[in-house]
Design a protein around this motif. Structure first.
Motif, PDB file in Angstrom:
ATOM      1  N   ASP A 185     -11.764   1.054   8.168  1.00 56.14           N
ATOM      2  CA  ASP A 185     -11.394   1.267   6.769  1.00 56.14           C
ATOM      3  C   ASP A 185     -10.315   0.282   6.345  1.00 56.14           C
ATOM      4  O   ASP A 185     -10.441  -0.407   5.325  1.00 56.14           O
ATOM      5  N   TRP A 186      -9.258   0.172   7.135  1.00 52.66           N
ATOM      6  CA  TRP A 186      -8.147  -0.699   6.768  1.00 52.66           C
ATOM      7  C   TRP A 186      -8.556  -2.175   6.754  1.00 52.66           C
ATOM      8  O   TRP A 186      -8.104  -2.940   5.899  1.00 52.66           O
ATOM      9  N   PHE A 234      -3.125   4.550  -2.370  1.00 52.31           N
ATOM     10  CA  PHE A 234      -4.050   4.873  -1.274  1.00 52.31           C
ATOM     11  C   PHE A 234      -3.964   6.351  -0.934  1.00 52.31           C
ATOM     12  O   PHE A 234      -2.886   6.947  -0.962  1.00 52.31           O
ATOM     13  N   ASN A 290     -11.329  -3.341   5.821  1.00 50.77           N
ATOM     14  CA  ASN A 290     -12.021  -3.568   4.552  1.00 50.77           C
ATOM     15  C   ASN A 290     -11.091  -3.460   3.355  1.00 50.77           C
ATOM     16  O   ASN A 290     -11.224  -4.220   2.391  1.00 50.77           O
ATOM     17  N   TYR A 291     -10.142  -2.539   3.403  1.00 49.11           N
ATOM     18  CA  TYR A 291      -9.192  -2.430   2.298  1.00 49.11           C
ATOM     19  C   TYR A 291      -8.364  -3.707   2.172  1.00 49.11           C
ATOM     20  O   TYR A 291      -8.090  -4.181   1.062  1.00 49.11           O
ATOM     21  N   TRP A 302     -10.568  -6.573   0.740  1.00 44.84           N
ATOM     22  CA  TRP A 302     -10.747  -6.308  -0.702  1.00 44.84           C
ATOM     23  C   TRP A 302      -9.489  -6.639  -1.483  1.00 44.84           C
ATOM     24  O   TRP A 302      -9.515  -7.320  -2.510  1.00 44.84           O
ATOM     25  N   HIS A 323     -18.317  -5.364  -1.566  1.00 40.05           N
ATOM     26  CA  HIS A 323     -16.994  -5.726  -2.049  1.00 40.05           C
ATOM     27  C   HIS A 323     -17.091  -6.411  -3.405  1.00 40.05           C
ATOM     28  O   HIS A 323     -17.520  -7.552  -3.514  1.00 40.05           O
ATOM     29  N   TYR A 378     -11.548   1.057  -4.786  1.00 45.67           N
ATOM     30  CA  TYR A 378     -12.328   1.115  -3.551  1.00 45.67           C
ATOM     31  C   TYR A 378     -12.604   2.576  -3.213  1.00 45.67           C
ATOM     32  O   TYR A 378     -11.680   3.373  -3.067  1.00 45.67           O
ATOM     33  N   PHE A 426       0.865  -1.180   0.000  1.00 42.38           N
ATOM     34  CA  PHE A 426       0.000   0.000   0.000  1.00 42.38           C
ATOM     35  C   PHE A 426       0.903   1.231   0.000  1.00 42.38           C
ATOM     36  O   PHE A 426       1.767   1.359   0.873  1.00 42.38           O
ATOM     37  N   ILE A 472      -7.344   3.212  -3.926  1.00 41.47           N
ATOM     38  CA  ILE A 472      -8.257   3.464  -2.808  1.00 41.47           C
ATOM     39  C   ILE A 472      -8.456   4.955  -2.628  1.00 41.47           C
ATOM     40  O   ILE A 472      -7.496   5.719  -2.503  1.00 41.47           O
ATOM     41  N   ASN A 499     -10.222   7.386   0.036  1.00 43.74           N
ATOM     42  CA  ASN A 499     -10.820   7.474   1.370  1.00 43.74           C
ATOM     43  C   ASN A 499     -11.290   8.905   1.611  1.00 43.74           C
ATOM     44  O   ASN A 499     -10.480   9.820   1.742  1.00 43.74           O
TER      45      ASN A 499
END
Length: 421
Positions: free
Chosen positions: A408-409, A258, A411-412, A415, A390, A343, A130, A281, A283
């Protein structure tokens, strides 16, 4: 002179107060508008295949965003050299490998340097990573005493102990909650981060960042169609990816872009302009990022360009209070990332970033992903809070405010495990 300065400052504060007091947070007050079709060219030709998308539509959309939103980079600027400033194979109490790598760029008799902080699992394999910027220095994302404190200009922040635009030891670890380093490492990913102020200080001054390395003779600011700060920060992410291709500990084919807030806008533009990024990503990226501009909900183009005139190219100013004139919208930016995983994440308490606009943008970008046989946000009904969707295009809205959280992390990472790793 002091009275004049105070008067000017008062006018600025008044204008910001007026803009925010007129901000729309009522869904019933969103104007009616037409969603620009990502699969319909500017001359009215319908795109029906991946080949047509890649040869015709994608290039013209990318060119429009370059010339009228983020700005075009005048010419290429490659890494002149890189130096490993520090490394430790037993960092974080023996849990990780740590590298601090300085990239150097030279042109026009000027030099730019920025440092990438890298944490990697101790697994002796090439790792997916990331990659994202931080707001107040690499040392703020961790309590790790070995992380070097940047000498670059920084916005003052009393709660971080930042005065005279100078980063200090007092701010070490102040943003650990935004960077789930242990979770990322435990999942088999590396984390790489850069202090964005080293690439381009976040102020309306184009003399002290990367821009000046590419100026023509007598030029002291970008031309109307040339890059603002978001494009400059995106450029910095791409150059980090150049370095990763040389690093034997990193799988450069699996680097995920990200970003949060303005740096979420950056991660999207980086992913759109450099197709080497394996996933992207966003956010809470909001206006000028994931959300639809034409909704005029929360932050608007007029407000963002007035408050942060250096983020976008000057050509973008023509759409302030004139969103209906835009022949594009931000879902088409998201579509430029297809077919790579994307995402988009929102926060319930961050109406300024327009969560529904972010969700709808992901939905309307999905038809381009469908061309590739990929599944995205197939419905126009927003999911319930903390119930993520997802797919190759993913979305969640969580409880809380404008921030990055462990939720958040979590789910990231889930995914990425399915769609990237």
């Amino acid at each position: 002179m002091k009275l004049l300065t105070c008067f000017v400052c008062s006018l600025f504060v008044l204008s910001m107060y007026t803009a925010q007091s007129q901000t729309n947070y009522d869904e019933s007050m969103v104007p009616s508008f037409e969603i620009p079709d990502p699969l319909l060219t500017f001359n009215g030709e319908k795109i029906k295949s991946v080949k047509e998308w890649e040869k015709i539509r994608r290039p013209e959309l990318l060119q429009f965003f370059e010339n009228n939103v983020y700005g075009k980079i005048p010419k290429s600027l490659k890494i002149d050299s890189y130096t490993i400033l520090e490394q430790d194979d037993n960092a974080l109490n023996g849990k990780a490998k740590r590298k601090q790598v300085e990239l150097t760029f030279k042109n026009n008799g000027k030099t730019l340097r920025y440092t990438i902080l890298i944490y990697l699992p101790k697994n002796n394999v090439k790792n997916p990573v990331f990659l994202g910027y931080n707001f107040y220095g690499n040392h703020t994302i961790t309590e790790d005493k070995a992380v070097i404190i940047s000498s670059a200009w920084a916005n003052n922040n009393e709660s971080f102990g930042i005065e005279n635009n100078t980063l200090t030891e007092e701010s070490r670890g102040k943003r650990t909650h935004r960077w789930a380093v242990d979770k990322i490492l435990d999942a088999g990913y590396g984390l790489a981060t850069i202090y964005y102020g080293e690439v381009d200080p976040d102020r309306n001054d184009f003399s002290d960042g990367v821009h000046s390395l590419l100026y023509q003779k007598s030029q002291n600011q970008p031309k109307p169609a040339e890059w603002g700060s978001i494009a400059a920060w995106s450029w910095g992410m791409a150059r980090a990816l150049d370095y990763f291709e040389k690093d034997h500990d990193i799988d450069a084919s699996k680097v995920i872009s990200f970003g949060h807030s303005r740096l979420g806008k950056t991660s999207l533009w980086a992913g759109a302009t450099d197709q080497r990024f394996a996933g992207v990503i966003s956010n809470n990226s909001g206006c000028g990022g994931a959300t639809l501009s034409k909704r005029k909900f929360g932050e608007t183009l007029a407000v963002i360009n007035e408050r942060f005139p250096h983020w976008f190219c000057d050509n973008f100013n023509q759409y302030g209070n004139n969103e209906e004139a835009l022949p594009i919208d931000q879902h088409q930016l998201l579509s430029l990332i297809a077919p790579r995983p994307l995402y988009v994440a929102s926060a319930e308490g961050d109406q300024w970033a327009d969560p529904r606009g972010e969700f709808l943008s992901a939905h309307y970008a999905t038809q381009v992903y469908n061309l590739y046989g990929k599944k995205g946000i197939e419905t126009m009904e927003m999911p319930k809070v903390n119930e993520p969707i997802h797919n190759t295009v993913s979305y969640h809205i969580r409880t809380g405010k404008h921030d990055v959280t462990d939720y958040d992390w979590d789910n990231y990472i889930k995914w990425a495990n399915v769609f990237v790793k």
